[in-house]
Design an enzyme around this catalytic site. Structure first.
Site, PDB file in Angstrom:
ATOM      1  N   CYS A   1      11.485   3.843  -0.319  1.00 50.92           N
ATOM      2  CA  CYS A   1      10.539   2.807   0.131  1.00 50.92           C
ATOM      3  C   CYS A   1      10.516   1.604  -0.808  1.00 50.92           C
ATOM      4  O   CYS A   1       9.838   0.621  -0.543  1.00 50.92           O
ATOM      5  CB  CYS A   1       9.145   3.389   0.296  1.00 50.92           C
ATOM      6  SG  CYS A   1       9.082   4.587   1.639  1.00 50.92           S
TER       7      CYS A   1
ATOM      8  N   CYS B   1      -3.768   6.768   5.716  1.00 48.16           N
ATOM      9  CA  CYS B   1      -2.315   6.635   5.853  1.00 48.16           C
ATOM     10  C   CYS B   1      -1.945   5.232   6.317  1.00 48.16           C
ATOM     11  O   CYS B   1      -2.598   4.673   7.195  1.00 48.16           O
ATOM     12  CB  CYS B   1      -1.787   7.624   6.887  1.00 48.16           C
ATOM     13  SG  CYS B   1      -2.271   9.324   6.576  1.00 48.16           S
TER      14      CYS B   1
ATOM     15  N   LYS C   1      -1.548  -0.375   3.878  1.00 45.54           N
ATOM     16  CA  LYS C   1      -2.580   0.225   4.741  1.00 45.54           C
ATOM     17  C   LYS C   1      -2.898  -0.647   5.950  1.00 45.54           C
ATOM     18  O   LYS C   1      -2.991  -0.180   7.058  1.00 45.54           O
ATOM     19  CB  LYS C   1      -3.837   0.467   3.898  1.00 45.54           C
ATOM     20  CG  LYS C   1      -5.078   0.886   4.639  1.00 45.54           C
ATOM     21  CD  LYS C   1      -5.083   2.365   5.003  1.00 45.54           C
ATOM     22  CE  LYS C   1      -4.480   2.692   6.328  1.00 45.54           C
ATOM     23  NZ  LYS C   1      -5.246   2.359   7.514  1.00 45.54           N
TER      24      LYS C   1
ATOM     25  N   HIS D   1       3.823  -1.228   6.995  1.00 42.33           N
ATOM     26  CA  HIS D   1       4.874  -0.776   6.080  1.00 42.33           C
ATOM     27  C   HIS D   1       6.225  -0.612   6.785  1.00 42.33           C
ATOM     28  O   HIS D   1       6.676   0.498   7.020  1.00 42.33           O
ATOM     29  CB  HIS D   1       4.430   0.527   5.413  1.00 42.33           C
ATOM     30  CG  HIS D   1       5.379   1.058   4.384  1.00 42.33           C
ATOM     31  ND1 HIS D   1       6.246   0.252   3.663  1.00 42.33           N
ATOM     32  CD2 HIS D   1       5.610   2.323   3.945  1.00 42.33           C
ATOM     33  CE1 HIS D   1       6.951   1.014   2.835  1.00 42.33           C
ATOM     34  NE2 HIS D   1       6.597   2.265   2.994  1.00 42.33           N
TER      35      HIS D   1
END
Lengths: 137, 389
Positions: free
Chosen positions: B89, B207, B331, B335
């Site tokens: 990531c 998440c 958040k 992402h």
């Protein structure tokens, strides 16, 4: 084909084809209901997962040892939305004295850090897997 | 201070970012172009001026991402060196890091770093299962991987899910003011705490989402930026640290944070010759709410075990002592893996230039902003420190 079936099949193939003979031997031992890993005869380092050589000193002078069956929960989570498993899907690290922390599936009501757990075996789609179950207090 | 090479000669002259979200109407290439157009305009150069490029994409497929060709065809730059990079990531910031060091080496005057990811079109849950070694599968899912240290942390420092919920509330509040963010809605602490559980202790609002998007930056020699009369931003330091992706077997690994972040930050601080206290604000990798709390500590904004107090006391709010994720973070902003690191650079550059929405603008004291990208099971971390002249 249902997505769960595809995933389950891929998982089985993953175990079959991972490609290292120590891993395959580990699964063969599980079939005999033995929870085993490798230890270096030169530097005493224990590897988990098992390897054909010591990852500490790179010696090939290794032996297979049985991992103690009992340990304590070091960390855990309960994955409620993991597609490939049926709920409850509890996984965690079990701390085994003299060996280290092992990532494993867990089973039991209301699992907490420090709970005593014991290794058991599970037949899943023709493969034997290890699982740690919470011990009755 | 550690070795800097010719980093003093290297600056960011332009940044761009696509709208993040569910971009079913746009292809992989479309998203890259959307970010690139803004960046090119911002830098005030033409595409022919770009001498080399680095592309960051984590999952190739669905329209591109395997190699440099994906970027060449998207932005129509041919015959130039273009390299695709991938580092979990932290892929986006890895692309940036490579472009920066190429210019610092004196080989190129202008280089592009662009990250793009199209995740929403993927079947099932958007992200493929994490399936390496059958004995090391960790949690099979990203929430599972990060939930394990979160549980350990909560146990060790005696906290409940409330500080985690506060991170979600803060980042949603910031994202709600950001027109490019994936989610632009505020939530309450109660919303976060009562949301369906994903992997204990992470509920839905703990998440980050699965997002489509692209972001990029143009890096140039300072001399070029001066000729262009740009309000360029300096690169003070960059650190990258890779640790074991299976640290749990080491008896001394406590599983309450990420040494990779700490080590990458040490490199970056040392290269920049600054301390954590000198940083005005930060964009950090809040893939899960607890990760942000751990980041506070691993980046040196708080002692280990004290990070949760920063969020409870409001210190990381936009008006706080050390604002964190004024963009909304992973958040709320979203992402898209390969794009995230560059999206953070985009935000830090624009905050330092005073070019974000007024209600999101942080207070600039020292003119120093930090961006932190974390990858894998916390095993790859990249930290970039940027500054004004």
């Amino acid at each position: 084909m249902d997505i769960r079936e595809i995933i389950s099949r891929a998982s089985k193939e993953g175990i079959k084809y991972y490609g290292d003979s120590a891993t395959l031997k580990f699964y063969d031992f599980l079939k005999e209901r033995k929870f085993m890993t490798t230890k270096c005869k030169d530097c005493s380092n224990i590897d988990f997962p098992p390897r054909n050589f010591c990852t500490n000193c790179f010696s090939e002078n290794i032996e297979w040892i049985e991992i103690p069956k009992r340990g304590k929960v070091y960390a855990f989570t309960n994955q409620k939305r993991a597609l490939r498993f049926v709920y409850p899907d509890i996984i965690g690290f079990v701390e085994i004295e003299g060996v280290g922390r092992i990532l494993t599936k867990l089973e039991g009501e209301d699992i907490k850090i420090g709970d005593e757990v014991e290794c058991d075996f599970q037949e899943v789609d023709g493969i034997t897997l290890h699982i740690f179950r919470k011990m009755k207090s | 201070m550690s070795k800097r090479g010719r980093l003093d000669d290297v600056v960011v002259i332009g940044v761009g970012c696509s709208k993040f979200g569910e971009r079913y109407d746009k292809s992989y290439e479309d998203l890259a172009v959307e970010a690139f157009e803004e960046c090119l305009k911002d830098a005030g150069i033409s595409r022919e001026d770009i001498e080399a490029a680095w592309l960051g994409t984590f999952f190739p497929g669905f329209g591109g991402g395997m190699a440099g060709s994906s970027l060449a065809d998207a932005i129509k730059i041919y015959g130039k060196p273009i390299t695709r990079v991938e580092n979990y990531c932290a892929t986006g910031m890895e692309a940036f890091r490579n472009a920066v060091f190429a210019v610092a080496a004196g080989v190129y005057d202008i280089a592009l770093a662009l990250g793009v990811e199209k995740l929403k079109d993927r079947q099932s849950r958007g992200l493929p299962r994490i399936d390496w070694h059958p004995l090391l599968i960790k949690g099979n899912t990203a929430p599972g991987v990060f939930a394990l240290p979160a549980v350990r942390y909560m146990h060790k420092y005696g906290i409940d899910r409330k500080p985690l919920a506060r991170v979600a509330v803060k980042n949603h509040r910031n994202g709600a003011k950001n027109p490019k963010a994936h989610f632009q809605k505020t939530i309450t602490e109660e919303d976060a705490l009562s949301a369906p559980m994903v992997a204990y202790p992470f509920g839905l609002f703990d998440c980050c989402p699965v997002t489509d998007g692209a972001a990029c930056a143009l890096i140039a020699r300072k001399e070029v930026a001066r000729e262009l009369k740009k309000d360029y931003i300096k690169i003070l330091g960059i650190g990258l640290a890779v640790t074991s992706a299976r640290p749990q077997f080491k008896p001394d690994f406590e599983y309450i944070g990420f040494p990779a972040t700490h080590l990458a930050a040490e490199q970056a601080y040392s290269m920049a010759g600054i301390k954590p206290d000198d940083v005005d604000f930060a964009e950090v990798h809040d893939c899960f709410t607890w990760t942000e709390i751990s980041n506070y500590e691993d980046l040196g904004f708080a002692e280990k075990g004290q990070g949760w107090k920063l969020i409870m006391e409001g210190e990381t709010e936009i008006g706080g002592r050390i604002p964190v994720n004024p963009s909304g973070g992973l958040k709320s902003f979203g992402h898209p893996i390969g794009a995230s690191g560059l999206r953070m650079i985009y935000e830090v550059v624009n905050q330092l230039r005073g070019r974000v929405e007024k209600e999101r603008q942080v207070k600039i004291r020292n003119g120093i902003g930090l961006a932190h990208n974390l990858g894998g099971p916390g095993s790859v971390a990249c930290v970039t420190i940027l500054g004004t002249e």
